[in-house]
Scaffold this motif. Structure first.
Motif, PDB file in Angstrom:
ATOM      1  N   UNK A 137      16.419  -8.035  14.906  1.00  0.00           N
ATOM      2  CA  UNK A 137      15.096  -7.577  14.501  1.00  0.00           C
ATOM      3  C   UNK A 137      14.878  -6.228  15.166  1.00  0.00           C
ATOM      4  N   UNK A 138      14.690  -5.202  14.362  1.00  0.00           N
ATOM      5  CA  UNK A 138      14.514  -3.840  14.859  1.00  0.00           C
ATOM      6  C   UNK A 138      13.097  -3.397  14.506  1.00  0.00           C
ATOM      7  N   UNK A 139      12.311  -3.031  15.543  1.00  0.00           N
ATOM      8  CA  UNK A 139      10.913  -2.661  15.333  1.00  0.00           C
ATOM      9  C   UNK A 139      10.766  -1.150  15.375  1.00  0.00           C
ATOM     10  N   UNK A 140      10.583  -0.491  14.243  1.00  0.00           N
ATOM     11  CA  UNK A 140      10.443   0.967  14.240  1.00  0.00           C
ATOM     12  C   UNK A 140       9.077   1.392  14.768  1.00  0.00           C
ATOM     13  N   UNK A 141       8.914   2.685  14.949  1.00  0.00           N
ATOM     14  CA  UNK A 141       7.657   3.231  15.438  1.00  0.00           C
ATOM     15  C   UNK A 141       6.531   2.896  14.464  1.00  0.00           C
ATOM     16  N   UNK A 142       5.388   2.486  15.021  1.00  0.00           N
ATOM     17  CA  UNK A 142       4.264   2.079  14.203  1.00  0.00           C
ATOM     18  C   UNK A 142       4.191   0.583  13.984  1.00  0.00           C
ATOM     19  N   UNK A 147      17.006 -13.895   2.441  1.00  0.00           N
ATOM     20  CA  UNK A 147      16.330 -13.262   1.311  1.00  0.00           C
ATOM     21  C   UNK A 147      14.854 -13.632   1.303  1.00  0.00           C
ATOM     22  N   UNK A 148      14.549 -14.911   1.593  1.00  0.00           N
ATOM     23  CA  UNK A 148      13.153 -15.312   1.592  1.00  0.00           C
ATOM     24  C   UNK A 148      12.381 -14.653   2.735  1.00  0.00           C
ATOM     25  N   UNK A 149      13.018 -14.498   3.901  1.00  0.00           N
ATOM     26  CA  UNK A 149      12.359 -13.828   5.031  1.00  0.00           C
ATOM     27  C   UNK A 149      11.962 -12.411   4.630  1.00  0.00           C
ATOM     28  N   UNK A 150      12.888 -11.684   4.018  1.00  0.00           N
ATOM     29  CA  UNK A 150      12.591 -10.300   3.614  1.00  0.00           C
ATOM     30  C   UNK A 150      11.480 -10.270   2.563  1.00  0.00           C
ATOM     31  N   UNK A 151      11.481 -11.265   1.699  1.00  0.00           N
ATOM     32  CA  UNK A 151      10.456 -11.312   0.652  1.00  0.00           C
ATOM     33  C   UNK A 151       9.073 -11.534   1.251  1.00  0.00           C
ATOM     34  N   UNK A 201      13.277 -21.129   6.919  1.00  0.00           N
ATOM     35  CA  UNK A 201      13.382 -19.669   6.891  1.00  0.00           C
ATOM     36  C   UNK A 201      12.453 -19.058   7.942  1.00  0.00           C
ATOM     37  N   UNK A 202      11.239 -19.593   8.080  1.00  0.00           N
ATOM     38  CA  UNK A 202      10.294 -19.098   9.080  1.00  0.00           C
ATOM     39  C   UNK A 202      10.854 -19.320  10.490  1.00  0.00           C
ATOM     40  N   UNK A 203      11.419 -20.490  10.729  1.00  0.00           N
ATOM     41  CA  UNK A 203      12.009 -20.776  12.040  1.00  0.00           C
ATOM     42  C   UNK A 203      13.211 -19.882  12.315  1.00  0.00           C
ATOM     43  N   UNK A 211       8.113 -10.863   4.346  1.00  0.00           N
ATOM     44  CA  UNK A 211       7.727  -9.766   5.225  1.00  0.00           C
ATOM     45  C   UNK A 211       7.255  -8.539   4.466  1.00  0.00           C
ATOM     46  N   UNK A 212       7.616  -8.402   3.217  1.00  0.00           N
ATOM     47  CA  UNK A 212       7.178  -7.247   2.445  1.00  0.00           C
ATOM     48  C   UNK A 212       7.704  -5.953   3.045  1.00  0.00           C
ATOM     49  N   UNK A 213       6.788  -5.027   3.373  1.00  0.00           N
ATOM     50  CA  UNK A 213       7.217  -3.754   3.952  1.00  0.00           C
ATOM     51  C   UNK A 213       7.900  -3.951   5.310  1.00  0.00           C
ATOM     52  N   UNK A 214       7.624  -5.085   5.944  1.00  0.00           N
ATOM     53  CA  UNK A 214       8.283  -5.375   7.216  1.00  0.00           C
ATOM     54  C   UNK A 214       9.679  -5.951   7.063  1.00  0.00           C
ATOM     55  N   UNK A 215      10.130  -6.111   5.822  1.00  0.00           N
ATOM     56  CA  UNK A 215      11.458  -6.675   5.614  1.00  0.00           C
ATOM     57  C   UNK A 215      12.568  -5.833   6.193  1.00  0.00           C
ATOM     58  N   UNK A 216      12.279  -4.544   6.425  1.00  0.00           N
ATOM     59  CA  UNK A 216      13.298  -3.649   6.975  1.00  0.00           C
ATOM     60  C   UNK A 216      13.628  -3.955   8.432  1.00  0.00           C
TER      61      UNK A 216
END
Length: 841
Positions: free
Chosen positions: A696-701, A674-678, A632-634, A680-685
């Motif tokens: 992978x979409x990197x929002x402002x901040x 699912x595990x990646x999102x888990x 999942x990390x890879x 990443x926590x708040x970064x799961x978005x």
């Protein structure tokens, strides 16, 4: 063996760079889409296949009730006969759109119909309308319910026909070459769209930069190209098209309508820019007193006009009758108008001079030559205040009743002793009413030593070429004539030491659609060494494509304000050096930074790819034991580093679960995501699915060092020096995701280092211009860490160190380079340290 290895490493790096440009462009958002060029038997050498674009090579496209196929096209030449596309369905024979060039000498006919069926939709287009800047839009709707096909050209219906069809079809679509029907028009195609009853189903913009696949933004289908050319590359790469040697004191004028340079000494010759050809003109005609004259050629009247100096004698030559007529100046004390802006319109036979300099004074006169009485008339211009000036640029523009004037050097009084200033305004002079009106200031041009201006009627744009200083390259600026909005602005590579002649306006070739810029050598040692250099690029010129999903990072990256980054990096296991394998520590340490400097800990969420792969949330690193699955990390790294065009589920399956059946692979993919999102926590978005692809979409901040690199690459010449230096500091020794040991990482690492090298190359130009020798040396040493026999890295290190007087250190680096070179190439470097300094420095 080592030589072969080096060859393949070079080839692999080049190939990865090309594929990188492809993927970068897949999400490019530009106002102009260059399209895909198709070739035929007239374009390719004998033995080559014709061009094709296979939309349905993997599988057919299912459609219910109706389908609309639309696309834009250019016919670069009215000939030859050929087929735009072939569409076939379950109940449909081949339907085809055909270019028919042989029915009428003045017209082409586009014909749509079904093979072996009698009825067709035929509509004429004048041959004169087919040229490289004229796009057509065509839309063809198959209504399966009403058994009718309708054809629309440029939003106007041109015909319809009835044909029995099933309500549900699996269609196959191919543009260009088909084994049984081979002829292809000389065309460029873009924006292929397929609509069904529910709306847009597929869209192939055809704006890739390179490669053999065209990406469908809506449905995720990959179309296969064969023997085609991505036009985008030809709109981003300037070409030194020709170099002409000028004879003696040969003077120049321009026939814009035919893209010809007219060269005048005692005889006339022309150079046909688009055909690369010289031709002697009127060989029996001898031109008198040509040195010091300004010449104007009228191809319609077949006349040549010569004016001496500022406002002296004048002659005309009837080139058919070989008759010279001299007209002495009618002014007893002619004023001097050296460096006036000159504009001759051969269509209207009108000659205007704007401003000028003489007797230590600049003028604001607008003069017109009266060919009927052979005398200058100073016009009573009125309107906005127009300061005295000289060395302006003048051209035609949107209004055929006006001429347009850019800039110049002067002051309000006109007196030289008051000092000169540069003007940046663009003015319109109405030839009928004599009103002079300022349109706008051309603010992007800060200073210039010389300028010339042209106008593209086809795209309604001004083109200004200029030298910022006598030691600057030639720059090109394209403007909207109404708003003054900058459409394109960049330097032309390879034009250092070149100057601009106001007679040689930038023009658009009608046959090729290329922007043509002619420059001269700045410092020719004598008259026999004068040369004209002609640079071309497909019009309009464009910057290499910029990924749209980085647009939100403008404030964070290009300006550099929020992220004043000084990150150094982990040293990686895999060293992309031609030295081969090396031993590295599995744990790579980072240099210490103050909390305010660290971009990873100062961001709400951050990803580090240079060094070991790490993720930070609210300034704290997510521990490695948070990952219960190494795969999942890879997978997250895979999606992140291939983020320019997204990753299809098919790519993910083939890479991570190649042996699993479809259902099993889908389930495994779902669990990993699912595990990646888990984790990443708040970064799961950041992990999103769009148009069936994973991104992978990197929002402002949020921050990602790999996104930073890609964004600076996309900004091209518009990225500031600080941003480019930040990229190099982030990349450090060039190690990428050191702790990911997967075969698919090899090519990705090579791509990323190729990007970094391009940033370094841009920085080196700046350091050389600014004589920033220490920075240049450090840059060279850094590049040699990436590739121990990089010749440019060696050159930068040597230049920087020797300029700073560090000869011993330069010798040490040179010796290390030659040792590595011998190990890899299996032969000596071939040049001594002293000879290298003599020849390269």
């Amino acid at each position: 063996m080592n030589i072969l290895r080096l060859f393949f490493q070079h080839f692999k790096a080049d190939l990865c760079f090309i594929s990188l440009l492809v993927s970068t462009n897949l999400f490019a958002q530009t106002e102009y889409n260059a399209g895909l060029r198709f070739y035929n038997k007239y374009d390719f050498p004998s033995g080559h296949e014709y061009s094709s674009l296979d939309i349905s090579w993997e599988d057919p496209i299912p459609i219910e009730d109706e389908v609309t196929l639309s696309f834009d096209f250019i016919l670069r030449n009215a000939k030859p006969f050929g087929f735009f596309f072939h569409l076939k369905g379950d109940s449909l024979p081949h339907s085809m759109l055909t270019n028919v060039d042989f029915k009428d000498p003045e017209m082409n006919y586009l014909e749509f119909g079904f093979r072996d069926e009698g009825e067709v939709i035929s509509f004429p287009i004048p041959k004169a309308e087919f040229h490289p800047l004229k796009w057509f839009h065509i839309s063809i709707t198959y209504n399966f319910l009403s058994d009718e096909v309708e054809v629309i050209l440029n939003h106007d219906q041109v015909g319809s026909l009835k044909f029995p069809m099933l309500n549900t079809q699996n269609i196959q679509l191919l543009f260009g070459y088909l084994q049984t029907i081979q002829d292809v028009p000389s065309m460029t195609v873009k924006n292929i769209k397929i609509h069904d009853k529910n709306g847009l189903k597929h869209h192939w913009p055809l704006n890739e930069y390179d490669g053999e696949g065209a990406y469908d933004r809506i449905g995720g289908r990959l179309a296969k190209t064969t023997n085609t050319q991505w036009e985008y590359a030809s709109h981003t790469n300037w070409v030194l098209y020709d170099t002409l040697e000028l004879d003696m004191w040969e003077n120049m004028t321009l026939n814009e309508s035919a893209a010809e340079l007219i060269l005048v000494s005692d005889q006339m010759r022309k150079f046909m820019v688009e055909a690369h050809g010289h031709s002697q003109m009127y060989p029996d005609v001898k031109v008198p007193y040509s040195e010091g004259y300004n010449f104007y050629f009228n191809p319609h009247r077949e006349m040549l006009y010569g004016f001496f100096g500022g406002k002296g004698n004048y002659f005309s030559i009837d080139l058919i009758r070989n008759q010279v007529t001299m007209y002495p100046s009618k002014e007893s004390h002619p004023d001097q108008y050296h460096s006036a802006a000159r504009y001759y319109d051969p269509d209207t036979h009108e000659l205007y001079w704007v401003g000028g300099y003489g007797w230590y004074t600049s003028k604001n006169h607008i003069q017109k030559f009266d060919f009927a009485v052979n005398k200058w008339d100073t016009l009573a211009a009125w309107g906005d205040s127009f300061d005295p000036r000289f060395s302006s640029a003048v051209s035609r523009g949107p209004d055929p009743n006006s001429i347009y004037i850019f800039g110049g050097t002067g002051n309000k009084s006109g007196m030289q002793e008051r000092g000169w200033q540069m003007y940046k305004g663009l003015w319109e002079f109405d030839k009928n009413t004599l009103e002079l009106r300022k349109r706008f200031d051309v603010d992007p041009i800060q200073t210039y030593s010389a300028a010339a201006m042209g106008y593209s009627k086809a795209l309604n744009q001004f083109m200004i070429i200029y030298n910022s200083t006598n030691t600057s390259p030639v720059s090109v600026l394209i403007l909207d004539p109404e708003s003054g909005e900058v459409i394109f602005h960049d330097d032309i590579p390879g034009t250092l030491g070149r100057k601009i002649d106001s007679h040689l306006r930038p023009i658009i070739g009608h046959e090729t659609g290329k922007l043509i810029v002619a420059t001269l050598d700045m410092y020719a040692r004598d008259e026999d060494e004068r040369k004209i250099h002609i640079h071309t690029i497909n019009y309009p010129p464009m910057h290499p494509p910029q990924p749209s999903f980085f647009a939100k990072w403008d404030r964070l990256i290009v300006g550099g304000g929020a992220f004043i980054i000084a990150a150094a990096l982990l040293v990686v296991h895999y060293r992309r050096s031609r030295m081969g394998e090396a031993d590295f520590s599995p744990v790579i340490s980072l240099p210490r930074f103050t909390p305010e400097e660290d971009p990873y800990t100062q961001s709400e969420f951050a990803i580090q790819c240079f060094g070991n792969f790490k993720i930070y949330q609210d300034g704290e690193e997510i521990p490695s034991n948070a990952w219960t699955s190494k795969k999942a990390r890879s997978l997250l790294v895979f999606v992140l580093l291939k983020n320019k065009h997204g990753v299809t589920p098919h790519e993910i399956t083939n890479t991570f679960w190649p042996e699993a059946n479809e259902k099993g692979a889908r389930n495994s993919r779902y669990v990993a995501m699912s595990q990646i999102r888990s984790v990443l926590g708040k970064g799961g978005s950041i992990l999103v699915v769009k148009d069936h692809n994973v991104y992978v979409d990197m929002p402002e901040g949020f921050f990602s060092d790999i996104h930073y690199l890609y964004r600076v690459m996309g900004a091209n010449s518009h990225a500031d020096v600080h941003s480019k230096e930040t990229v190099m500091r982030l990349m450090g020794d060039g190690q990428i995701c050191h702790d990911i040991e997967s075969p698919w990482m090899d090519d990705i690492r090579t791509e990323i280092l190729t990007d970094g090298k391009r940033v370094a190359l841009s920085l080196s130009h700046h350091y050389l211009e600014m004589e920033a020798w220490e920075k240049l040396a450090d840059l060279g040493v850094q590049i040699l860490h990436w590739d121990s026999i990089d010749d440019e890295g060696l050159l930068w290190a040597m230049k920087g160190l020797t300029a700073e007087g560090h000869t011993a250190k330069a010798k040490s680096i040179f010796d290390g380079y030659t040792d590595h070179y011998y190990q890899i190439i299996d032969e000596p470097f071939g040049i001594s340290f002293q000879d290298y300094l003599t020849e390269k420095m």
